[in-house]
Design an enzyme around this catalytic site. Structure first.
Site, short mmCIF file in Angstrom:
data_model
loop_
_atom_site.label_atom_id
_atom_site.label_comp_id
_atom_site.label_asym_id
_atom_site.label_seq_id
_atom_site.Cartn_x
_atom_site.Cartn_y
_atom_site.Cartn_z
N ASP A 161 38.58 -23.62 18.40
CA ASP A 161 39.46 -23.47 17.24
C ASP A 161 40.70 -24.37 17.33
O ASP A 161 41.31 -24.51 18.39
CB ASP A 161 39.94 -22.02 17.12
N ASP B 289 29.69 -17.18 13.07
CA ASP B 289 30.45 -17.35 14.31
C ASP B 289 29.58 -17.15 15.55
O ASP B 289 28.37 -16.88 15.46
CB ASP B 289 31.64 -16.38 14.30
#
Length: 402
Positions: free
Chosen positions: A198, A140
């Site tokens: 996202d 991430d």
């Protein structure tokens, strides 16, 4: 002999990413509220429901698996209350089912849930993952000031190098939300890369501030709808190629947030645009309709086609705000998509000469066309096909043969 062994190893590593990855990830449904039972029950369900046989091979543990601090020896460590068998024990269980295990970390000091990230510990963490039997790393982009002062390329490359020397073949998936336009550089570092912020469980509605295109400097972190994710891919689908895939984020199919037509559209575009197919739903409690969509062999075959070419948007055949037409070659056939994203049922006409690359693939004038979702052969066409009464948010997924 050593050279032959090295060549064999390099081929095996490369082969792992020649097709978009398929699997399941815990984040969409469970966020950081995960435990050993959730992961094991999902792995078991992948096999029992036939999803493993359909190609969904990775079981990914996302954020929420760690303790708040590293161990005395510097290693990341699993929360023993939530994961009493440890990650190694879960990996052994997942492997016993014929599946592969993935884990989550971050390129900064902390991950997005404020557990220890891997910045400065890349070699140790890569070795730890290899010793646990990890097969996949989702990496991430959160994590303190390093995320802002060190370039994405440097942070992600450090872990990529560490994985290569870890002693285990670990699939490397970047989750940097499209920052720094990774389609220009991520193929040198990783097996897949996120091309946007996202996704959320919505077909057409974005959260505020979501960028509509791939090239906004502020790509946003979260809240992207299915339609906006597809819109962004208009500009970058041509970058797709075997070995490094633009990831449109996890599938929201089975989250009870869309109609059946919307879920079909979602799956059609993720497959035809060669995005990884990563299930985000709770598959231990999924409807038969959603399960059938996820298991559609003809659509999965489009995703996993060995040519690895993504469909491209065809503006001359589309009408902004109501109709999108996409098309692209497969290794032995051709795929076209016609999406009605307007506000009423409509007919869609597709002139075959307007589909990019179709006439180069199909030398004959006549083309046989199959409607995949209707499971119907539509016949042979020479100039145009007219699709009647295409419902709102429905996609006609057409397989074309000479």
């Amino acid at each position: 002999m050593k050279l032959l062994l090295l060549q064999a190893l390099l081929f095996a590593v490369a082969d792992a990413s020649l097709k978009p990855q398929m699997g399941w990830n815990s984040w969409n449904t469970f966020k950081a509220n995960i435990n050993e039972s959730t992961i094991k029950n999902t792995a078991t369900a992948l096999v029992k429901l036939g999803l493993a046989d359909a190609g969904y091979e990775y079981v990914m543990i996302d954020a929420g698996w760690q303790t708040d601090t590293r161990a005395a020896n510097g290693q990341q460590q699993a929360n023993a209350t939530l994961f009493p068998s440890g990650i190694k024990g879960i990996a052994d269980y997942v492997h016993s089912l014929g599946l592969k295990l993935g884990i989550y970390s971050d390129s900064g000091i902390y991950d997005c849930d404020f557990h220890p990230g891997s910045w400065g510990y890349e070699e140790l963490d890569a070795y730890t993952y290899a010793s646990w039997g990890i097969d996949y790393l989702k990496y991430d982009n959160c994590g303190g000031f390093q995320a802002g002062t060190i370039s994405s390329q440097e942070r992600f490359q450090k872990m990529g190098q560490a994985l290569k020397t870890s002693g285990r073949d670990i699939f490397y998936a970047l989750c940097q939300w499209g920052h720094q336009f990774p389609w220009y550089w991520a193929d040198q570092i990783a097996n897949s890369y996120r091309m946007s912020g996202d996704i959320q469980a919505s077909f057409a509605s974005d959260k505020s501030g979501v960028c509509q295109t791939a090239y906004c400097l502020n790509t946003g972190y979260a809240g992207v709808s299915v339609l906006t994710m597809i819109r962004k891919m208009r500009e970058i689908s041509a970058f797709q190629s075997p070995g490094s895939w633009a990831d449109m984020d996890m599938l929201e199919i089975g989250t009870n947030s869309m109609t059946e037509f919307e879920e079909q559209t979602h799956f059609s575009f993720w497959a035809a645009l060669k995005s990884p197919l990563i299930i985000g739903a709770d598959i231990t409690n999924i409807s038969a309709s959603s399960l059938n969509i996820l298991q559609n062999k003809e659509v999965i075959a489009i995703s996993q086609d060995r040519l690895g070419a993504a469909a491209s948007y065809v503006p001359d055949l589309s009408t902004e705000g109501s109709i999108q037409v996409w098309g692209g070659p497969l290794s032995h056939q051709y795929v076209a998509l016609a999406l009605n994203y307007g506000n009423k049922t409509t007919d869609i006409g597709i002139k075959l000469d307007g589909l990019p690359g179709l006439r180069q693939f199909c030398k004959h004038k006549s083309v046989s066309i199959r409607d995949i979702w209707d499971k119907k052969n539509l016949g042979t066409f020479t100039d145009e096909i007219r699709l009647q009464n295409v419902s709102i948010h429905q996609t006609k997924l057409l397989l074309m043969s000479c």
